[in-house]
Design a protein around this motif. Structure first.
Motif, PDB file in Angstrom:
ATOM      1  N   UNK A 148       0.833  -1.210   0.000  1.00  0.00           N
ATOM      2  CA  UNK A 148       0.000   0.000   0.000  1.00  0.00           C
ATOM      3  C   UNK A 148       0.862   1.253   0.000  1.00  0.00           C
TER       4      UNK A 148
ATOM      5  N   UNK B 294       2.794   1.682  -3.425  1.00  0.00           N
ATOM      6  CA  UNK B 294       1.937   2.100  -4.536  1.00  0.00           C
ATOM      7  C   UNK B 294       1.480   3.538  -4.339  1.00  0.00           C
TER       8      UNK B 294
ATOM      9  N   UNK C  84       2.773   6.615  -6.871  1.00  0.00           N
ATOM     10  CA  UNK C  84       1.812   7.312  -7.726  1.00  0.00           C
ATOM     11  C   UNK C  84       1.540   8.749  -7.294  1.00  0.00           C
TER      12      UNK C  84
ATOM     13  N   UNK D 121       6.147   3.830 -15.773  1.00  0.00           N
ATOM     14  CA  UNK D 121       5.529   4.315 -14.541  1.00  0.00           C
ATOM     15  C   UNK D 121       4.677   3.245 -13.864  1.00  0.00           C
ATOM     16  N   UNK D 122       3.941   2.472 -14.653  1.00  0.00           N
ATOM     17  CA  UNK D 122       3.008   1.503 -14.078  1.00  0.00           C
ATOM     18  C   UNK D 122       3.663   0.161 -13.792  1.00  0.00           C
TER      19      UNK D 122
ATOM     20  N   UNK E  69       4.641  -0.800  -9.639  1.00  0.00           N
ATOM     21  CA  UNK E  69       3.523  -1.189  -8.782  1.00  0.00           C
ATOM     22  C   UNK E  69       2.935  -2.546  -9.147  1.00  0.00           C
ATOM     23  N   UNK E  70       2.840  -2.836 -10.451  1.00  0.00           N
ATOM     24  CA  UNK E  70       2.289  -4.129 -10.856  1.00  0.00           C
ATOM     25  C   UNK E  70       3.206  -5.255 -10.381  1.00  0.00           C
TER      26      UNK E  70
ATOM     27  N   UNK F  30       2.746  -5.716  -6.671  1.00  0.00           N
ATOM     28  CA  UNK F  30       1.487  -6.396  -6.362  1.00  0.00           C
ATOM     29  C   UNK F  30       1.575  -7.877  -6.692  1.00  0.00           C
ATOM     30  N   UNK F  31       2.164  -8.198  -7.844  1.00  0.00           N
ATOM     31  CA  UNK F  31       2.299  -9.601  -8.226  1.00  0.00           C
ATOM     32  C   UNK F  31       3.091 -10.374  -7.186  1.00  0.00           C
TER      33      UNK F  31
ATOM     34  N   UNK G  86       0.574 -10.335  -3.721  1.00  0.00           N
ATOM     35  CA  UNK G  86      -0.895 -10.375  -3.676  1.00  0.00           C
ATOM     36  C   UNK G  86      -1.424 -11.478  -2.760  1.00  0.00           C
TER      37      UNK G  86
END
Lengths: 316, 285
Positions: B208, B211, B215, B259-260, B263-264, B267-268, B271
């Motif tokens: 949390x 991310x 961002x 940029x993205x 975070x991905x 999370x992967x 999760x």
């Protein structure tokens, strides 16, 4: 606990001593506790508590960062509500947004979590629905700006033109009539993640035995299960999600600015935070901006209390 | 009987089809973003635009590096800023909030209840609301345009300590008592017992926090004015130059993709742990 020593007999001396030892021990633990808590407390007070107190004070002053703050009483608030038409527009926009997007995103995220919980490949589905909210609003608004682009190359316009539904492209993010719907759609899609994940996790917490017990007690449909078993057990998560949704809905700013610009055409995408930002960091009228901030806090805090009362468990 | 079975099967099939369609829609912009990042120039300006890339190329990424060459600050500086700030905030917030939560949950010194209720109401604050006075504090401490301005205000976050406290409440006191009897100090117990038991909790906090900070463009926008202090989201917004700008589409697509990505990936990696920890994050569990 009293620390006065009133010795009546030698027999009581031992327990008295023990209590005194316990007391100092407790004091020691408390001191150690404050020591461990102090990094958080110091930073929390400096960067959260003091700013709040200062904000409240500044809302009663005129302050432009160059001259010292001048006390003006309630005049910021009276200007805010009686004379500032743009604030009222932003208020209207924010409330429209909050009333539609808040509950909708709250319910949708719960519904999605509930449905996904019954599916196989939970992980893949949850990833697919969580990814939009971990990717940045700014980054993705660029993608969304392409979809809602006002020219013929925009994905939506392009599709609508191809299907012959419109004869000329719609200016999605510059037409005051379409700005708000576009902001709501993009925000809904972007903001479900946290609530969704909390609800999904909350659903993992409900043990299957409860459903079996419920079935014996005569619960027959999935919706009865949801209403009588799942929802009451998920009150903590529901409350958490609700507070989150309120704060998020009234704090709408960056997606609105990314879509409609600032200032937006005819202030159609102007939100309370956008207004606050305008006065605080463009016009440098911090007193006035603080009044906006205090107003927004009162609204979110009030709604938060109501939601807490509605959803809190009985032991509170 | 078999008919009702058929009906339920059919309904489930319908549900799956619907959910997959929905996933298709929600992932649409991301797929498009990834595909656009690898498009050559002629495909970027194709009419009608093609959704998937035909001849993938890394050209946009080089464009990004060279297009930003003309500006004062190289693009890699923004990446460094974002990475450095995010990692610093996540690590310090982890230690500070976990220690605080440990005290609120297990020590319960006098005033702990009051402190916790203040934290709960702080949770209801829109973070932007406190930005103005925070800016004044940051500027009066002389921190504007330093990394401290981007890091210090975001360490003691109400959300984080709340999450950790709920989790620590679940740890039985007996476990700590046992460690005490074994002669471990409170500091040791915190690291060896509490943190070891609540791995999923702090993994969640890391996600949390990472991310959110990765961002966040508001802090960089407010606390910094110099170009060299900008973080990635702010730089990308500058690159875009507002809505409707078509120039440097390729570089922009590549920047957005970069940029993205982190975070991905985060999370992967985490999760599964999220699914286990968010359970205890509700208020008053």
């Amino acid at each position: 606990m009293q620390s006065s020593v009133e010795v009546k007999g030698p027999l009581q001396l031992a327990p008295q001593k023990a209590r005194r030892f316990k007391l100092t021990h407790a004091r020691k633990r408390a001191a150690l506790g404050y020591l461990f808590l102090s990094p958080f407390l110091i930073l929390f007070i400096v960067f959260t508590v003091i700013p709040v107190v200062q904000s409240v004070y500044l809302s009663f002053t005129y302050y432009n960062m160059l001259q010292p703050a001048r006390w003006v009483g309630l005049s910021n608030y009276s200007v805010l509500f009686l004379e500032d038409d743009i604030f009222l527009t932003s208020l209207k926009n924010t409330f429209i947004f909050a009333v539609i997007a808040g509950p909708l995103s709250y319910c949708l995220s719960f519904l999605l979590a509930w449905v996904i919980n019954t599916l196989k490949a939970k992980m893949i589905f949850s990833l697919a629905f969580y990814v939009p909210s971990i990717t940045s609003g700014i980054a993705l608004s660029i993608v969304w700006l392409y979809i809602f682009s006002g020219d013929r190359y925009g994905l939506l316009n392009n599709a609508l033109l191809n299907w012959g539904m419109i004869s000329e492209p719609i200016l999605w993010n510059t037409d005051p009539n379409t700005i708000m719907p576009v902001i709501i759609i993009v925000s809904l899609w972007m903001s479900m993640g946290t609530g969704f994940l909390v609800f999904l996790a909350g659903l993992q917490n409900v043990s299957p035995e409860l459903y079996e017990a419920g079935a014996i007690d005569g619960i027959s449909s999935r919706f009865q299960e949801l209403w009588f078993i799942t929802l009451p057990l998920m009150k903590p998560q529901l409350l958490f999600g609700a507070v989150n949704a309120i704060v998020g809905a009234f704090g709408v700013f960056d997606i609105a600015v990314a879509i409609s610009g600032m200032p937006s055409p005819n202030y159609a995408g102007h939100t309370i935070i956008a207004h606050l930002f305008d006065y605080a960091f463009i016009r440098f009228e911090l007193g006035y901006a603080s009044a906006i901030a205090v107003f927004l806090f009162v609204v979110t805090f009030g709604l938060g209390r109501i939601v807490m009362r509605l959803l809190s468990s009985k032991d509170q | 009987m078999s008919f009702t079975k058929f009906i339920t099967r059919f309904n489930r099939g319908l549900l799956y089809a619907f959910m997959i369609a929905l996933v298709g829609f929600t992932s649409l912009p991301i797929v498009y973003m990834i595909s656009t990042a690898f498009k050559p120039l002629d495909e970027l300006f194709l009419y009608p635009p093609r959704f998937f890339v035909q001849k993938p190329t890394l050209r946009s990424f080089f464009d990004l590096l060279t297009a930003t060459d003309s500006s004062v600050v190289p693009f890699s500086r923004y990446i460094f800023n974002s990475l450095f700030v995010s990692v610093a905030v996540v690590l310090s917030s982890l230690v500070v909030c976990c220690l605080g939560a440990y005290v609120l949950s297990k020590f319960k010194p006098p005033g702990a209840g009051f402190i916790f209720s203040v934290i709960l109401s702080a949770l209801m604050f829109s973070p932007q609301v406190t930005q103005i006075p925070t800016y004044m504090i940051v500027s009066s401490l002389g921190l504007v345009n330093t990394y401290w301005a981007l890091i210090l205000p975001k360490i003691a976050v109400a959300f984080n300590i709340f999450l950790m406290k709920q989790f620590f409440d679940q740890i039985p006191d007996a476990l700590i008592e046992a460690a005490h009897i074994d002669g471990a100090s409170d500091w040791k117990i915190f690291w060896r017992v509490i943190m070891a038991v609540s791995k999923p909790a702090w993994a969640t906090l890391i996600i949390f926090s990472f991310i959110g900070n990765w961002n966040d463009f508001f802090s960089a926008l407010v606390f910094t004015t110099s170009e060299s202090m900008k973080t990635l989201p702010l730089a990308i917004q500058t690159l875009a130059g507002g809505p409707g700008v078509v120039a440097r589409t390729g570089a922009l697509a590549a920047g957005t993709f970069l940029m993205t990505l982190p975070p991905i990936l985060i999370f992967l990696l985490f999760q599964k742990l999220i699914m286990n920890t968010m359970v205890h994050s509700g208020i008053k569990s």
